[in-house]
Design an enzyme around this catalytic site. Structure first.
Site, PDB file in Angstrom:
ATOM      1  N   GLU A   1      -4.421   7.407  -5.344  1.00 55.97           N
ATOM      2  CA  GLU A   1      -4.442   6.738  -6.656  1.00 55.97           C
ATOM      3  C   GLU A   1      -5.605   7.243  -7.495  1.00 55.97           C
ATOM      4  O   GLU A   1      -6.728   7.300  -6.967  1.00 55.97           O
ATOM      5  CB  GLU A   1      -4.531   5.212  -6.456  1.00 55.97           C
ATOM      6  CG  GLU A   1      -3.283   4.666  -5.773  1.00 55.97           C
ATOM      7  CD  GLU A   1      -3.318   3.155  -5.536  1.00 55.97           C
ATOM      8  OE1 GLU A   1      -4.363   2.518  -5.818  1.00 55.97           O
ATOM      9  OE2 GLU A   1      -2.315   2.618  -5.063  1.00 55.97           O
TER      10      GLU A   1
ATOM     11  N   HIS B   1      -1.239  -0.022  -9.761  1.00 57.23           N
ATOM     12  CA  HIS B   1      -1.899  -0.910  -8.791  1.00 57.23           C
ATOM     13  C   HIS B   1      -2.516  -2.117  -9.513  1.00 57.23           C
ATOM     14  O   HIS B   1      -3.733  -2.355  -9.421  1.00 57.23           O
ATOM     15  CB  HIS B   1      -2.961  -0.150  -7.986  1.00 57.23           C
ATOM     16  CG  HIS B   1      -3.308  -0.824  -6.684  1.00 57.23           C
ATOM     17  ND1 HIS B   1      -3.671  -0.153  -5.535  1.00 57.23           N
ATOM     18  CD2 HIS B   1      -3.339  -2.148  -6.345  1.00 57.23           C
ATOM     19  CE1 HIS B   1      -3.916  -1.008  -4.563  1.00 57.23           C
ATOM     20  NE2 HIS B   1      -3.725  -2.237  -5.038  1.00 57.23           N
TER      21      HIS B   1
ATOM     22  N   ARG C   1       0.845  -1.189   0.000  1.00 54.85           N
ATOM     23  CA  ARG C   1       0.000   0.000   0.000  1.00 54.85           C
ATOM     24  C   ARG C   1       0.881   1.240   0.000  1.00 54.85           C
ATOM     25  O   ARG C   1       1.886   1.307   0.712  1.00 54.85           O
ATOM     26  CB  ARG C   1      -0.912   0.025   1.234  1.00 54.85           C
ATOM     27  CG  ARG C   1      -2.126  -0.893   1.156  1.00 54.85           C
ATOM     28  CD  ARG C   1      -3.111  -0.485   0.054  1.00 54.85           C
ATOM     29  NE  ARG C   1      -4.284  -1.326  -0.029  1.00 54.85           N
ATOM     30  CZ  ARG C   1      -4.415  -2.402  -0.821  1.00 54.85           C
ATOM     31  NH1 ARG C   1      -3.424  -2.769  -1.625  1.00 54.85           N
ATOM     32  NH2 ARG C   1      -5.540  -3.088  -0.838  1.00 54.85           N
TER      33      ARG C   1
END
Ligand SMILES: NC(=O)c1ccc[n+]([C@@H]2O[C@H](COP(=O)([O-])OP(=O)(O)OC[C@H]3O[C@@H](n4cnc5c(N)ncnc54)[C@H](O)[C@@H]3O)[C@@H](O)[C@H]2O)c1
Ligand SMILES: O=C(O)CC[C@@H](O)C(=O)O
Length: 323
Positions: free
Chosen positions: A271, A289, A242
């Site tokens: 993000e 991601h 993360r």
């Protein structure tokens, strides 16, 4: 997909990545005759959009969307929140528990995908695959050098499913592995042929640090300026866990001043990472991601969470409860 919008008690799937490579997750709902539909919004949802989607839902299947106390408070029919993945840091689990709403996830479903991605990113960072590719495409034919992994030390921070899978792969590359995970008994490290150590010791010993722990709500970055300074000069950092685990400004600075040789990052504090100092830092490999985005993991995450949603809606205990 079963689109029965307008029915009461429906499942609303907000994550865009649900059932991308097979319809089998939708079939779980169809076979159980549970109405399910995709979100009306074809993008990651903001809180207010999620409030609108959650209003009449009996179940939410979410990716990284912010399931806040406000969303939960606005969803009187909600019985289960399913995380299409592992990390539940985007879900206010305490608020869900207080409201009597189940939270479930898909532990293990994306372990292989993320472990493979971690090794891909590590190799890309040390052998400078991205600048090498760019150089060929742009006609410069520069040739790049980088260190071998064999004989180097990898520090795995968070030695759960993904951390252990990365350790096995790293040992296959003849790396020495040390690991930090204060929640595990010594046998787990020994079984994997890995030495357990404290965080400071891991950071000081590592040629490469890789992060595989959850982000705790409200916690400061695990790797701030002081921790990054403890890394060996010329070390690499890989983060597929993360973004909030690392102080991005301090990492960018450590790359710019040459203290770190490189970083590979799949996850960001915010993000998409608009304005992140990592975007123009040197010697970085950045991905959006997508560590969990193998075909196999996509199918497994979808069917795992769909199965538990159906179980909760039928009054059965979930297989993978978070709460
Ligand atoms: N990039 C991606 O797409 C992607 C995909 C899946 C998971 N993830 C992230 O990876 C994390 C790990 O996934 P997993 O499947 O291995 O989970 P896991 O629960 O199997 O392992 C997590 C491990 O972290 C340990 N841990 C918790 N707090 C810690 C701390 N402060 N310091 C050190 N160790 C700590 C736990 O004891 C546990 O063993 C997830 O929480 C998620 O945030 C990212
Ligand atoms: O929801 C996603 O897109 C990624 C989820 C992944 O980070 C996980 O925690 O399993």
């Amino acid at each position: 997909m079963t689109d029965m919008s307008g029915s009461t008690g429906e499942v609303v799937v907000t994550t865009q990545s649900f059932a991308r490579y097979t319809d089998s997750p939708w079939r779980v709902f169809e076979e159980a005759r549970v109405p399910a539909r995709r979100s009306r919004f074809a993008h990651p949802l903001a809180e207010d959009e999620l409030v609108r989607e959650a209003a009449g839902a009996a179940a939410l299947v979410v990716g990284l969307d912010p399931v806040t106390a406000k969303v939960i408070g606005a969803a009187p029919s909600l019985r289960v929140i399913a995380k299409h993945g592992v990390g539940v840091d985007n879900i206010d689990v305490a608020a869900a528990r207080a409201a009597g709403i189940r939270v479930v996830n898909a532990p293990g479903a994306n372990t292989t995908a993320v472990a493979d991605m971690t090794m891909a990113l590590l190799l890309a960072a040390v052998r400078r695959i991205v600048p090498a590719h760019t150089s060929v495409v742009q006609g410069r034919w520069e040739r790049f050098f980088g260190p071998e992994l064999a004989g180097r030390t990898l520090a795995v921070i968070g030695f759960g499913r993904i951390g252990q899978a990365v350790a096995r792969r790293a040992r296959g590359f003849d790396m020495t592995v040390v690991a930090y995970d204060p929640h595990l008994p010594a046998e787990v490290f020994a079984e994997q042929g890995v030495r357990a150590a404290g965080l400071d010791e891991c950071l000081a010993a590592a040629d490469v640090v890789t992060l595989h722990l959850p982000l705790a709500p409200g916690a400061p970055p695990l790797l701030g300026r002081a921790e990054l300074a403890r890394l060996r000069p010329g070390a690499y950092l890989v983060n597929t866990a993360r973004g909030g685990l690392v102080d991005e400004a301090a990492l960018a600075e450590a790359l710019r001043d040459g203290h770190l040789a490189g970083a590979a990052v799949d996850v960001f504090a915010s993000e998409p990472p608009d304005g992140s100092p990592l975007l123009d830092a040197p010697n970085v490999v950045l991905t959006p991601h997508c560590g969990a985005f193998s075909h196999e993991a996509n199918a497994a995450m979808g069917t795992t969470v769909a199965t538990d949603v159906v179980r909760v809606l039928r009054g059965l205990p979930p297989v993978n409860p978070v709460v």
